[in-house]
Design a protein around this motif. Structure first.
Motif, PDB file in Angstrom:
ATOM      1  N   ILE A 175       0.035   0.668  27.764  1.00  0.00           N
ATOM      2  CA  ILE A 175      -1.603   0.404  27.483  1.00  0.00           C
ATOM      3  C   ILE A 175      -1.850   1.240  25.995  1.00  0.00           C
ATOM      4  N   LYS A 176      -1.465   2.208  25.397  1.00  0.00           N
ATOM      5  CA  LYS A 176      -1.720   2.941  24.257  1.00  0.00           C
ATOM      6  C   LYS A 176      -2.837   3.254  23.698  1.00  0.00           C
ATOM      7  N   PRO A 177      -3.695   3.489  24.458  1.00  0.00           N
ATOM      8  CA  PRO A 177      -5.645   3.764  24.006  1.00  0.00           C
ATOM      9  C   PRO A 177      -5.932   4.490  22.762  1.00  0.00           C
ATOM     10  N   GLN A 178      -6.569   3.985  22.179  1.00  0.00           N
ATOM     11  CA  GLN A 178      -7.779   4.524  21.301  1.00  0.00           C
ATOM     12  C   GLN A 178      -7.946   6.556  21.998  1.00  0.00           C
ATOM     13  N   TYR A 179      -8.838   6.317  23.150  1.00  0.00           N
ATOM     14  CA  TYR A 179      -9.340   6.910  23.369  1.00  0.00           C
ATOM     15  C   TYR A 179      -8.946   6.649  24.933  1.00  0.00           C
ATOM     16  N   ALA A 180      -9.250   7.826  25.723  1.00  0.00           N
ATOM     17  CA  ALA A 180      -8.651   8.646  27.040  1.00  0.00           C
ATOM     18  C   ALA A 180      -9.910  10.145  27.360  1.00  0.00           C
ATOM     19  N   ILE A 181      -9.764   9.161  29.152  1.00  0.00           N
ATOM     20  CA  ILE A 181     -10.583  10.247  29.345  1.00  0.00           C
ATOM     21  C   ILE A 181     -10.451  10.317  31.328  1.00  0.00           C
ATOM     22  N   PHE A 182     -10.102  11.759  31.219  1.00  0.00           N
ATOM     23  CA  PHE A 182      -9.147  12.032  33.059  1.00  0.00           C
ATOM     24  C   PHE A 182      -9.885  13.035  33.763  1.00  0.00           C
ATOM     25  N   ASP A 183     -10.131  13.273  35.109  1.00  0.00           N
ATOM     26  CA  ASP A 183     -10.253  14.230  35.390  1.00  0.00           C
ATOM     27  C   ASP A 183      -9.670  14.005  35.829  1.00  0.00           C
ATOM     28  N   HIS A 184      -8.644  16.095  36.315  1.00  0.00           N
ATOM     29  CA  HIS A 184      -7.640  16.845  36.816  1.00  0.00           C
ATOM     30  C   HIS A 184      -7.897  17.777  37.455  1.00  0.00           C
ATOM     31  N   LEU A 185      -6.851  18.183  38.374  1.00  0.00           N
ATOM     32  CA  LEU A 185      -6.760  19.495  38.907  1.00  0.00           C
ATOM     33  C   LEU A 185      -6.079  20.621  38.218  1.00  0.00           C
ATOM     34  N   GLU A 192      -9.794  33.267  42.603  1.00  0.00           N
ATOM     35  CA  GLU A 192      -8.928  32.894  44.050  1.00  0.00           C
ATOM     36  C   GLU A 192     -10.079  32.600  44.433  1.00  0.00           C
ATOM     37  N   ALA A 193     -11.262  31.956  44.672  1.00  0.00           N
ATOM     38  CA  ALA A 193     -12.215  31.618  45.359  1.00  0.00           C
ATOM     39  C   ALA A 193     -11.860  30.142  45.424  1.00  0.00           C
ATOM     40  N   ALA A 194     -12.162  30.087  43.935  1.00  0.00           N
ATOM     41  CA  ALA A 194     -11.929  27.924  43.406  1.00  0.00           C
ATOM     42  C   ALA A 194     -10.416  27.589  44.052  1.00  0.00           C
ATOM     43  N   ASN A 195      -9.520  28.703  43.682  1.00  0.00           N
ATOM     44  CA  ASN A 195      -8.700  28.153  44.370  1.00  0.00           C
ATOM     45  C   ASN A 195      -8.237  27.115  45.719  1.00  0.00           C
ATOM     46  N   ILE A 196      -8.428  27.895  46.245  1.00  0.00           N
ATOM     47  CA  ILE A 196      -9.102  28.470  47.799  1.00  0.00           C
ATOM     48  C   ILE A 196      -9.567  26.933  48.605  1.00  0.00           C
ATOM     49  N   ASP A 254     -14.037  30.124  35.561  1.00  0.00           N
ATOM     50  CA  ASP A 254     -12.799  30.292  36.573  1.00  0.00           C
ATOM     51  C   ASP A 254     -13.026  29.805  38.251  1.00  0.00           C
ATOM     52  N   PHE A 255     -14.500  29.589  38.501  1.00  0.00           N
ATOM     53  CA  PHE A 255     -15.218  29.096  39.401  1.00  0.00           C
ATOM     54  C   PHE A 255     -14.917  27.342  39.284  1.00  0.00           C
ATOM     55  N   GLY A 256     -14.132  27.284  39.391  1.00  0.00           N
ATOM     56  CA  GLY A 256     -13.868  25.876  39.334  1.00  0.00           C
ATOM     57  C   GLY A 256     -12.620  24.732  39.023  1.00  0.00           C
TER      58      GLY A 256
END
Length: 266
Positions: A175-185, A192-196, A254-256
């Motif tokens: 695609i070769k975008p000029q801009y991009a946006i992602f959500d990602h794990l 620990e709570a967030a990871n669980i 860190d809770f995320g």
């Protein structure tokens, strides 16, 4: 009158969480009224059993992505937008209501025929294709009117965790975008709570869609993979604060377990 379309469990899940939040146009309201989300009820309840406030993750993610799209388009109104694995999500429809004359090209492997029955918008180009077949996608985009030499904003919402690094890299490189946006794990940076919570929810979804592995990236590893520079990065804590003005559910970075990261071409 269009009959109600019954969706699969996973297709209905995020739309059940959405609950009329974030997208407020009449066009989106009409579109969603024709979708039967009942199939997603058991998966929706299973996610809420893991963490009762899980809808807040969806609200924050969608708010942040839409906000960044609006900001970027305000500076670059002539850009084209490509949304990879858009599915039945109404984001593209919402953006066309806010930015008249904007062309959005949505790609999905199997949902576009359903969407085409419910949406008639000449600016929303619905393309059926597999992101793993980048050359075919490029051909279809060009036939739909996309011009590769023009600046492009690539949206990759709700898909990075399901694509192998090779498929993701090959698609974005094509695609070769000029801009991009992602959500990602996240790979790291979680308590620990967030990871669980994050692990339990995505393991549940993984089992529903019969995947071997859910992919995780930190912003830096995703930047390196894509060959793009980070322009902004938001934790769930930062997203909630931006959306609501304070923090109720996400009290620290860190809770995320999920980030939204914006990129620019180098």
């Amino acid at each position: 009158m269009v009959e109600s379309m019954k969706l699969s469990e996973t297709s209905a899940l995020v739309l059940r969480f959405l609950q009329g939040q974030v997208y407020h146009s009449k066009a989106v309201e009409d579109y969603l009224s024709h979708l039967d989300l009942s199939a997603g009820q058991s998966l929706h309840e299973a996610c809420n059993a893991i963490w009762p406030e899980y809808a807040e993750v969806i609200f924050n993610r969608k708010h942040m992505i839409l906000h960044h799209i609006n900001e970027t388009l305000a500076k670059n109104p002539s850009m084209k937008i490509i949304s990879g694995a858009a599915g039945l999500d109404p984001l593209g429809l919402e953006v066309t209501q806010r930015h008249k004359g904007l062309d959005i090209f949505e790609i999905d492997r199997e949902q576009m025929s359903i969407k085409a029955e419910l949406i008639s918008n000449p600016r929303l180009h619905l393309i059926e294709g597999d992101l793993a077949d980048a050359s075919s996608i490029i051909d279809k985009l060009k036939r739909a009117g996309w011009q590769q030499h023009r600046p492009t904003f690539l949206i990759m919402e709700g898909i990075s965790y399901y694509l192998t690094p090779d498929i993701l890299k090959n698609f974005v490189t094509a695609i070769k975008p000029q801009y991009a946006i992602f959500d990602h794990l996240r790979e790291s940076g979680m308590n620990e709570a967030a990871n669980i919570i994050g692990s339990k929810v995505f393991n549940l979804i993984r089992d529903y869609i019969k995947m071997d592995k859910i992919q995780r990236y930190d912003a830096s590893s995703l930047s390196k993979l894509l060959g793009m520079k980070i322009s902004n990065n938001w934790s769930l804590c930062a997203m909630e604060r931006h959306r609501t003005g304070n923090n109720i559910h996400f009290l620290s970075d860190d809770f995320g377990w999920l980030d939204v990261t914006a990129f620019e071409a180098i």
